[in-house]
Scaffold this motif. Structure first.
Motif, short mmCIF file in Angstrom:
data_model
loop_
_atom_site.label_atom_id
_atom_site.label_comp_id
_atom_site.label_asym_id
_atom_site.label_seq_id
_atom_site.Cartn_x
_atom_site.Cartn_y
_atom_site.Cartn_z
N LEU A 144 -17.39 49.48 10.51
CA LEU A 144 -16.14 48.72 10.88
C LEU A 144 -15.43 49.72 10.22
CD1 LEU A 144 -14.89 46.15 11.71
CD2 LEU A 144 -14.86 45.19 9.32
N ASP A 145 -14.50 50.76 11.31
CA ASP A 145 -13.46 51.40 10.99
C ASP A 145 -12.43 50.51 11.04
OD1 ASP A 145 -12.19 53.75 10.09
OD2 ASP A 145 -12.36 54.51 12.38
N GLU A 146 -11.41 50.76 9.69
CA GLU A 146 -9.95 50.22 9.69
C GLU A 146 -10.38 49.00 9.10
OE1 GLU A 146 -7.50 52.36 9.39
OE2 GLU A 146 -7.75 53.97 10.52
N ALA A 147 -10.97 48.67 8.44
CA ALA A 147 -11.60 47.43 8.31
C ALA A 147 -10.73 46.17 7.17
CB ALA A 147 -12.73 47.30 6.84
N HIS A 148 -9.59 46.98 6.87
CA HIS A 148 -8.38 45.91 6.84
C HIS A 148 -8.10 45.11 8.09
CE1 HIS A 148 -6.42 49.82 8.32
NE2 HIS A 148 -5.62 48.87 8.93
N CYS A 149 -7.85 45.59 9.48
CA CYS A 149 -7.17 45.11 10.51
C CYS A 149 -8.56 43.54 10.26
CB CYS A 149 -8.37 45.38 11.85
SG CYS A 149 -7.29 46.69 12.09
N LEU A 150 -9.64 42.86 9.63
CA LEU A 150 -10.14 42.20 10.16
C LEU A 150 -9.38 40.72 9.19
CD1 LEU A 150 -14.37 41.77 8.60
CD2 LEU A 150 -12.60 40.38 7.68
N VAL A 151 -8.03 41.30 7.67
CA VAL A 151 -7.50 40.43 7.00
C VAL A 151 -5.96 40.51 7.58
CG1 VAL A 151 -9.67 40.72 5.18
CG2 VAL A 151 -7.33 42.77 5.56
N GLN A 152 -5.88 40.87 9.20
CA GLN A 152 -5.03 40.78 9.39
C GLN A 152 -4.39 39.22 9.76
OE1 GLN A 152 -3.70 44.46 11.18
NE2 GLN A 152 -2.72 45.52 9.59
N TRP A 153 -3.56 38.83 9.32
CA TRP A 153 -2.59 37.60 9.99
C TRP A 153 -1.94 37.47 10.04
CZ3 TRP A 153 -6.12 33.59 10.58
CH2 TRP A 153 -7.39 32.91 9.87
N GLY A 154 -1.34 36.07 11.13
CA GLY A 154 0.00 36.37 11.78
C GLY A 154 0.20 37.43 13.53
N ASP A 155 1.17 37.45 14.19
CA ASP A 155 1.10 37.98 15.43
C ASP A 155 -0.11 38.78 16.21
OD1 ASP A 155 1.84 39.52 14.28
OD2 ASP A 155 4.35 39.94 15.99
N THR A 156 -0.47 39.76 14.85
CA THR A 156 -1.98 40.79 15.61
C THR A 156 -2.64 40.32 15.22
OG1 THR A 156 -1.14 41.96 13.37
CG2 THR A 156 0.32 42.28 14.71
N PHE A 157 -3.07 39.39 14.86
CA PHE A 157 -4.52 38.58 14.14
C PHE A 157 -5.18 38.91 15.55
CE2 PHE A 157 -7.67 34.89 13.69
CZ PHE A 157 -8.59 35.34 12.62
N ARG A 158 -6.77 39.41 15.43
CA ARG A 158 -8.00 39.03 16.60
C ARG A 158 -8.99 38.42 15.41
NH1 ARG A 158 -7.49 45.51 18.03
NH2 ARG A 158 -9.32 45.37 18.98
N PRO A 159 -8.77 37.21 16.47
CA PRO A 159 -9.94 36.14 15.93
C PRO A 159 -11.69 36.61 15.96
CG PRO A 159 -9.04 35.62 17.90
CD PRO A 159 -8.22 36.69 16.93
N THR A 160 -11.52 37.52 16.78
CA THR A 160 -13.12 38.05 16.91
C THR A 160 -13.16 38.51 15.97
OG1 THR A 160 -12.53 38.28 19.39
CG2 THR A 160 -14.60 39.46 18.45
N TYR A 161 -12.91 38.91 15.12
CA TYR A 161 -12.96 39.67 13.50
C TYR A 161 -14.60 39.00 13.00
CZ TYR A 161 -11.12 44.34 14.15
OH TYR A 161 -10.77 46.03 14.03
N ARG A 162 -13.39 37.79 13.15
CA ARG A 162 -14.13 36.61 12.17
C ARG A 162 -15.89 36.24 12.48
NH1 ARG A 162 -11.02 35.74 7.36
NH2 ARG A 162 -12.33 34.69 7.01
N ARG A 163 -16.07 37.53 13.47
CA ARG A 163 -17.44 36.69 14.00
C ARG A 163 -18.44 37.91 13.55
NH1 ARG A 163 -15.29 35.34 20.33
NH2 ARG A 163 -18.15 36.36 20.48
N LEU A 164 -18.16 38.95 13.38
CA LEU A 164 -19.21 40.28 13.03
C LEU A 164 -19.72 40.07 12.07
CD1 LEU A 164 -15.91 42.91 13.45
CD2 LEU A 164 -17.55 42.14 15.00
N GLY A 165 -19.68 38.82 10.70
CA GLY A 165 -20.85 38.85 10.12
C GLY A 165 -22.01 38.31 10.60
N ALA A 166 -22.20 38.11 12.18
CA ALA A 166 -22.96 36.72 12.00
C ALA A 166 -24.13 38.10 13.66
CB ALA A 166 -22.79 35.75 13.42
N VAL A 167 -23.28 39.13 13.46
CA VAL A 167 -23.79 40.43 14.44
C VAL A 167 -25.49 41.44 14.28
CG1 VAL A 167 -23.51 42.84 15.22
CG2 VAL A 167 -21.93 41.26 15.60
N ARG A 168 -25.32 41.04 12.84
CA ARG A 168 -26.32 42.07 12.12
C ARG A 168 -27.35 41.19 11.98
NH1 ARG A 168 -26.43 44.96 6.06
NH2 ARG A 168 -25.58 42.86 6.17
N PRO A 169 -27.46 39.86 11.47
CA PRO A 169 -28.87 38.97 11.88
C PRO A 169 -29.18 38.39 13.71
CG PRO A 169 -26.74 37.57 10.64
CD PRO A 169 -26.80 39.00 11.30
#
Length: 487
Positions: A144-169
């Motif tokens: 996950l490059d530029e991982a701070h994007c995962l915690v950016q709320w506001g008008d630039t928030f991208r909710p798909t980042y919150r689903r990445l924890g389920a990718v590996r399993p």
């Protein structure tokens, strides 16, 4: 096992590809961690050479390393550079033609790639996801490059980042028994709260942590208070003139300001271009190339410019508008002085009351209200969501539901069973979530009279290094030194 590869071979391959004789600390530590198949959280300053830290291990192993990247320009830059070195790297994004995507998917199916760059949204698009889940497709890691994007709320928030924890399993369910799929998160700007969020969301397992201070002794920070819009332009112009012919960047917060300032500067004889997300991709690439090659002295740009673009000889960065978060600020000033030589970073800010120049005050108010609006909208939408469901079906009914589900996830009231199916946690008490007062934080920094680097280090969790610090080369330290000399 690749983890037992003699270190001399790793160094030899590094020199063969990039031409360097030795690694820059802590590149060697990070590479050893990734080769040993461990999860990792890497916090390295902008310009610290983090891309090599995951590119080299990917090239030394069999199988595919997935690199999750937030921007098309960032993917294109890194893949283009790798291809120029005859390395097996590709990218998939929305701007690619269908035949190109099809060709790349075929390469994936036949295990012909070592690095694949894509956004979270592309990763979880149906064709790409189904291809990656095929049992014969060897995947050896997730970056996950530029991982701070995962915690950016506001008008630039991208909710798909919150689903990445389920990718590996979920991927591991489709792979041969014994397959290892380590995850490494890389960022230049993450305070302790953000670091914990990244680890929790990605479900990192006992991650090795490599954290470098954001301090750069060649980067000279300053803040100028301006009283009127005219005074802001004059201060910016004087700063640009003090760096004749030197490469630089002017950061603004709106597309219109980027265009207006560029039109104002060009008749004054400057080689300048406006850059923002409203431009066509070909135009953005042209501007990037001209700036990198020195045919354009500086760019007036929004935050859409700069992430991952490596121009080593940038001697100055001007924030015409103060950014809304300290993370943005550190990212953007980090474009300066990547070659280790001195660079100046100036931020212009309206005086606190905003009576004569309300620009900053209005933007901060808008930013804070955007975050509150996001929370209100999400809470309203939550009431209409089923207790369990498929994200694709939910989005067909309500396109804004993704944000509501992401907010629930941040509050511990929802789990992702896989990247597409969620389950609400009935009876789970609501947590406060992970958002905090970004505007208050940046204002405290801008109007502080203490050492600016000390202030930044404390905010990013480097209290030990910050204790008693006087950098000696920010405006506050220089001013303090002048007063002492006069005593």
């Amino acid at each position: 096992m690749i983890s037992t590869m003699p270190w001399q071979q790793v160094e030899a391959r590094f020199k063969q590809i990039w031409g360097y004789d030795s690694f820059r600390p802590p590149q060697d530590d990070v590479i050893r961690t990734l080769l040993s198949k461990q999860d990792a959280l890497i916090v390295m300053p902008t310009g610290g050479g983090k891309s090599i830290c995951f590119q080299l291990p990917a090239l030394l192993q069999k199988g595919l390393t997935l690199v999750i990247s937030p921007l098309v320009a960032l993917m294109e830059d890194q893949v283009q550079e790798l291809k120029q070195r005859q390395l097996a790297a590709e990218r998939i994004h929305s701007a690619l033609a269908s035949y190109e995507k099809k060709k790349i998917l075929q390469q994936i199916q036949h295990n012909k790639l070592r690095l694949l760059y894509l956004s979270p949204e592309t990763l979880l698009s149906r064709k790409v996801w189904d291809t990656l889940c095929q049992p014969q497709v060897m995947i050896n890691g997730l970056i996950l490059d530029e991982a701070h994007c995962l915690v950016q709320w506001g008008d630039t928030f991208r909710p798909t980042y919150r689903r990445l924890g389920a990718v590996r399993p979920t991927l591991l369910e489709h792979k041969p028994t014994g397959t290892q799929l380590p995850i490494a998160a890389f960022t230049a700007t993450a305070n302790p709260v953000a670091q914990k969020t990244i680890c929790d969301v990605l479900r990192l397992q006992q991650p090795q942590e490599v954290k470098l201070s954001p301090y750069r002794d060649n980067l000279h920070l300053a803040v100028n208070v301006v009283w009127t819009p005219r005074g802001r332009r004059r201060a910016m112009l004087n700063f640009v003139k003090s760096h004749p012919g030197q490469a630089g960047l002017i950061y603004v917060r709106t597309r219109r300001t980027a265009e207006d300032l560029t039109h104002w500067l060009k008749p004054k004889g400057f080689s300048v271009a406006a850059y923002h997300a409203g431009l066509a991709s070909t135009e953005r690439r042209r501007i990037e190339t001209e700036w990198l090659e020195g045919r354009c002295q500086f760019v007036v740009c929004t935050s859409a410019f700069g992430m991952g673009i490596n121009h080593p000889t940038v001697r100055w960065v001007c924030h015409y508008h103060a950014p809304s978060t300290l993370s943005e600020y550190v990212q953007e000033i980090g474009r300066g002085g990547r070659d280790g030589k001195p660079a100046d970073a100036l931020t212009l800010v309206s005086e606190p009351t905003g009576w004569l120049d309300s620009d900053d005050k209005q933007r901060w108010k808008f930013f804070a209200e955007s975050e509150r609006k996001l929370q209100r909208e999400a809470k309203r939408l939550v009431k209409s969501q089923p207790a369990a469901g498929n994200i694709d079906e939910v989005l067909k009914r309500d396109g804004k539901a993704a944000t509501a589900l992401a907010l629930l996830h941040s509050q511990g009231r929802l789990i992702w069973q896989d990247p597409f199916h969620y389950q609400l946690q009935v009876g789970q008490a609501e947590k406060s979530g992970e958002t905090f007062d970004n505007v208050k934080e940046i204002k405290q920094y801008l109007f502080s009279r203490k050492c600016r680097w000390q202030k930044l280090l404390v905010q990013f969790g480097c209290e030990v290094e910050a204790k008693g610090m006087q950098c000696g080369h920010c405006d506050n330290c220089r001013c303090s030194s002048i007063f002492k000399d006069r005593e």
